[in-house]
Write a protein that holds these residues in place. Structure first.
Motif: not given
Length: 577
Positions: A439-445, A451-457, A519-520
């Motif tokens: 469930d966590s792996v599929k969250e967009k948060s 997701y958090y790192v890919q969203y940064c890029y 992530y950081e």
């Protein structure tokens, strides 16, 4: 530019210069002196313990020595804004903003090598990982170790070491005989409608063997499959070939490709076991003796008999190890010693084995054998890949598939994808158990680290798209004389930690440090991006729908490190999400 190494060198130079003036006694080595990331409570960029390390030798207080060294550094370095001595003797250094302008230029102009440790000696590594029995598909139990071995290899390659990735094929012994009989039974089922003997516990029950059987039947090999003994040798070869094709397909879906596949059967048939036993006998590392009952074994049921034993206790093991079974055949340990002699003879500087949690007790004996074979301590490094617990809807998750009574790698990738599988499997140290929460792996948060790192890029890519620029290409800047804000310098400080992260991950063989660092860094970036909602002047794209050059370079530096880290982990850096 590794700013910690840079300032460690400056600190050492300061000690030498002060010693020339008779003000400090120089130690024989500089071991123990560091330049580190300071605690967040201090408003500084680098901290060093030099005063405390030199105190005993110089018979002076750490604070007094730190004051003397800090004065020298302040006078000799134009980039130091403030330098402060704090108890019990740390020196805390804060740089001028111009330092960070020079730093970002180095990051941009050396984008392909930023993070590489140029000073360390480069080695030749053999990394053996997965090495699952060639009897069926890879399952989740193999998955974490496979990714661990692959990313350890990637880190070492990034740090410019030479690396060979190897898979040891356990294609010899009783499990292979039972596997071949299982394939034979499936062939009989397909060709002659004979019921598969499901009640035979020695056989492999997985339906994937039906695919193997059909593939072997359709290959027109001229075998009639009337009698097992008549076809066993050829069928074993064909069955292992089918299993390896499936395993390689599983590995490819994980983004993993080995350089070598080494056969245990070839080790045995080439007389390498006999040869290594002779080698050990010549070194007086083998003798005939008896092994006492293991702890927990009922001594009444234990029969002591004379066996051929390896003197593994000479090399730190808790007991000597058997090389031969009661029927005269070699133990698995004996063939494994022969395989490691094969590795040693190939002249690698270091051998790395990735082992499953159930093999932790095997480390001492195989390490002892490599010490004996190589004459070198610590040539073999074993890393344990602990268990993975799959969680869905806050409870253990089991999938029922036709592959057997376990969850395969393909099942997992079908559920969450390759990127999530690789990133999350690395999100904790390999020596502790990992909860893989679907469930966590599929969250967009931010609760989903991938997701958090890919969203940064992706966010950075969106700014470059606005300017019709390609983020993947180099930024063409003539003048790097930018003055960054405190918020931006906070992120640049995080970027400066990247070489330190790579160095730790490489020397300690701890790849989980990479996704944690990414992530950081992503968290620092997202926090800064969100400031633009409150403060228009902090937006990357200004009112004129333009982006200043300093911010363009700033974004490029962040993106370069994110992309570099994601490439090492083996996951994508999408431009859009």
């Amino acid at each position: 530019m590794n700013i910690f190494e840079l300032y460690l060198d400056k600190i050492k130079s300061a000690i030498i210069e002060l010693s020339k003036k008779g003000e400090i006694i120089v130690p024989e080595t500089f071991n123990g002196i560091n330049a580190e990331i300071p605690p967040s409570k201090f408003d500084c960029d680098i901290s060093t313990n030099v005063g405390m390390v030199l105190s005993k030798l110089n018979k002076r207080s750490p604070l007094e020595l730190a004051e003397k060294i800090s004065l020298f550094l302040k006078d000799s370095d134009p980039f130091i804004q403030t330098i402060e001595v704090v108890k019990p003797g740390f020196i805390n250094i804060k740089f001028k903003p111009t330092f960070w302008s020079n730093f970002i230029e180095s990051v941009i102009t050396n984008s392909k090598t930023f993070g590489v440790n140029d000073k360390e000696q480069k080695h030749n590594y053999l990394v053996e990982f997965v090495s699952a029995n060639p009897t069926g598909p890879l399952h989740v139990g193999h998955c974490r170790g496979a990714i661990l071995g692959d990313v350890i290899s990637n880190i070492l390659i990034f740090n410019q070491h030479k690396v060979t990735k190897e898979y040891y094929v356990n294609d010899y012994g009783n499990q292979i005989i039972n596997f071949t009989k299982s394939v034979f039974a499936r062939i009989r089922e397909v060709k002659f409608n004979e019921k598969f003997p499901i009640d035979n516990s020695d056989l492999y029950p997985g339906d994937y063997l039906i695919d193997f059987a059909n593939n072997i039947i359709s290959s027109n090999i001229g075998l009639d499959f009337d009698n097992y003994d008549d076809v066993s040798e050829k069928l074993t070869e064909l069955s292992i070939e089918q299993a390896l094709l499936l395993i390689k397909k599983n590995l490819k879906s994980l983004g993993i490709k080995h350089d070598n596949f080494v056969s245990e059967k070839s080790i045995v048939t080439n007389k390498e076991v006999e040869n290594v036993i002779q080698f050990l006998e010549d070194k007086d590392f083998v003798y005939k003796g008896k092994i006492k009952a293991p702890a927990g074994e009922d001594k009444k049921d234990w029969v002591e008999r004379e066996q051929l034993l390896f003197r593994s206790t000479d090399f730190g093991d808790d007991k000597d190890r058997a090389l031969q079974k009661s029927d005269g055949t070699w133990t698995y340990f004996a063939s494994d010693v022969a395989y490691h002699k094969n590795k040693v003879d190939r002249k690698f500087d270091y051998l790395i084995n990735i082992l499953g949690a159930d093999h932790a007790g095997y480390i001492k004996r195989i390490s002892s054998s490599v010490d004996a074979l190589s004459g070198t301590k610590n040539k073999l490094i074993c890393k344990i890949s602990q268990l993975v617990k799959l969680i869905k809807d806050k409870k253990p998750f089991k999938m029922s598939k036709r592959k057997g009574d376990y969850i395969t790698v393909d099942d997992l990738i079908e559920e969450v994808g390759k990127d999530a599988t690789r990133f999350i499997m690395l999100n904790r140290s390999s020596d502790v158990e990992l909860d893989f929460d679907f469930d966590s792996v599929k969250e967009k948060s931010k609760d989903n680290p991938l997701y958090y790192v890919q969203y940064c890029y992706a966010r950075i890519s969106s700014v470059f798209r606005h300017l019709d620029k390609d983020l993947a290409k180099d930024v063409d800047i003539d003048n790097y004389n930018f003055e960054y804000s405190d918020d931006e310098i906070k992120i640049l400080k995080k970027i400066s930690e990247w070489p330190k992260c790579i160095d730790s991950a490489s020397t300690k063989l701890e790849p989980h440090r990479i996704p944690i660092y990414l992530y950081e860094l992503a968290a620092e970036f997202h926090s800064y991006w969100n400031l633009g909602k409150q403060f228009p002047e902090k937006r990357f794209i200004n009112d004129q729908k333009n982006i200043p050059q300093d911010k363009l370079v700033f974004l490029k530096a962040i993106a370069n490190v994110i992309k570099s880290g994601m490439d090492i982990v083996g996951v994508s850096s999408p431009a859009k999400m």
